[in-house]
Design a protein around this motif. Structure first.
Motif, PDB file in Angstrom:
ATOM      1  N   ALA A  67     -20.123 -37.249 -96.079  1.00 45.33           N
ATOM      2  CA  ALA A  67     -20.366 -38.325 -97.051  1.00 45.33           C
ATOM      3  C   ALA A  67     -21.812 -38.255 -97.545  1.00 45.33           C
ATOM      4  N   SER A  99     -22.230 -35.209 -99.878  1.00 49.36           N
ATOM      5  CA  SER A  99     -21.640 -35.399-101.208  1.00 49.36           C
ATOM      6  C   SER A  99     -22.481 -36.355-102.054  1.00 49.36           C
ATOM      7  N   ILE A 100     -23.023 -37.385-101.439  1.00 49.27           N
ATOM      8  CA  ILE A 100     -23.884 -38.310-102.185  1.00 49.27           C
ATOM      9  C   ILE A 100     -25.188 -37.624-102.559  1.00 49.27           C
ATOM     10  N   THR A 146     -24.691 -35.597-105.516  1.00 48.52           N
ATOM     11  CA  THR A 146     -24.594 -36.460-106.698  1.00 48.52           C
ATOM     12  C   THR A 146     -25.975 -36.917-107.149  1.00 48.52           C
ATOM     13  N   PHE A 175     -26.553 -43.585-100.781  1.00 45.43           N
ATOM     14  CA  PHE A 175     -27.000 -42.695 -99.706  1.00 45.43           C
ATOM     15  C   PHE A 175     -27.504 -43.519 -98.524  1.00 45.43           C
ATOM     16  N   SER A 235     -24.611 -45.169 -96.830  1.00 48.17           N
ATOM     17  CA  SER A 235     -23.840 -44.198 -96.056  1.00 48.17           C
ATOM     18  C   SER A 235     -24.556 -43.856 -94.756  1.00 48.17           C
ATOM     19  N   TYR A 270     -19.830 -48.325 -95.385  1.00 45.60           N
ATOM     20  CA  TYR A 270     -19.022 -47.575 -96.336  1.00 45.60           C
ATOM     21  C   TYR A 270     -18.421 -48.410 -97.462  1.00 45.60           C
ATOM     22  N   VAL A 309     -21.025 -48.345 -99.932  1.00 51.94           N
ATOM     23  CA  VAL A 309     -21.036 -47.023-100.569  1.00 51.94           C
ATOM     24  C   VAL A 309     -20.034 -47.010-101.720  1.00 51.94           C
ATOM     25  N   VAL A 366     -21.165 -46.329-105.515  1.00 54.31           N
ATOM     26  CA  VAL A 366     -20.655 -45.138-106.195  1.00 54.31           C
ATOM     27  C   VAL A 366     -19.884 -45.565-107.458  1.00 54.31           C
ATOM     28  N   SER A 415     -18.643 -37.938-107.557  1.00 52.13           N
ATOM     29  CA  SER A 415     -18.317 -39.296-107.098  1.00 52.13           C
ATOM     30  C   SER A 415     -16.928 -39.334-106.478  1.00 52.13           C
ATOM     31  N   THR A 456     -17.034 -38.006-102.985  1.00 55.48           N
ATOM     32  CA  THR A 456     -17.576 -38.999-102.053  1.00 55.48           C
ATOM     33  C   THR A 456     -16.507 -40.019-101.680  1.00 55.48           C
TER      34      THR A 456
END
Length: 188
Positions: A73, A76-77, A80, A125, A128, A133, A136, A140, A175, A178
């Motif tokens: 996670a 991936s963020i 981004t 971020f 996370s 979450y 998050v 996102v 996104s 994520t």
């Protein structure tokens, strides 16, 4: 000063060890959690709308092999945030190349949208990292909606191609990755 005997120390410390073993901290649980392997990352990529994009970005990131789901996670963020920052940096030079008022106004909207999106993804971020979450997901979503707003402004009359359309779609795809990962983390 009289020292405690080793037997007394052991009899006091042993219950603490037993309690620790029964109720490990989050960090202890994460330390022993299964790491992401190629099959897991491939299954995540296959759930996305663009598996090839996922394979070129997330699957090739060198941090992935040492990461658990929480780490995926964050990765991936992070990807981004990097994409949003790079696009945001390029908007300034694009703005200098545009002469028509509508084009300047549109890329100006994108500049503001990307500034807001960057703040949202940086917040995602941090959330996370704190394992918050649901926050998050909200961040996102909000950051992605800013990027979608930037994309959509070029679909208004007079319709014209966005100079950062590829970048906008990359943010949207990141996104999605994520959100796929966070969905796997959250209990169902």
């Amino acid at each position: 000063m009289k020292m405690a005997s080793p037997v007394r120390f052991i009899s006091l410390a042993l219950p603490l060890v037993v309690i620790w073993a029964c109720f490990p901290s989050h960090s202890a649980a994460i330390r022993f959690e299964k790491k992401a392997d190629g099959a897991l990352v491939q299954s995540l990529c296959n759930e996305s709308q663009d598996p090839d994009f996922c394979n070129r970005t997330l699957a090739t990131d060198p941090r992935v092999e040492a990461a658990n789901m929480d780490g995926l996670a964050l990765i991936s963020i992070s990807l981004t945030v990097d994409q949003v920052q790079t696009t945001s940096d390029s908007i300034a030079s694009i703005l200098g190349q545009i002469s028509d008022p509508t084009g300047k106004q549109r890329i100006g909207v994108c500049q503001a949208d990307y500034t807001d999106a960057l703040g949202q993804f940086r917040g995602a971020f941090s959330s996370s990292d704190a394992k918050a979450y649901w926050d998050v997901i909200d961040r996102v979503r909000d950051g992605t909606n800013k990027v979608i707003d930037c994309e959509n402004i070029y679909k208004r009359d007079p319709i014209s191609p966005s100079p950062i359309s590829v970048d906008n779609h990359n943010v949207i795809k990141l996104s999605e990755l994520t959100l796929i990962i966070v969905d796997k983390i959250l209990p169902h």
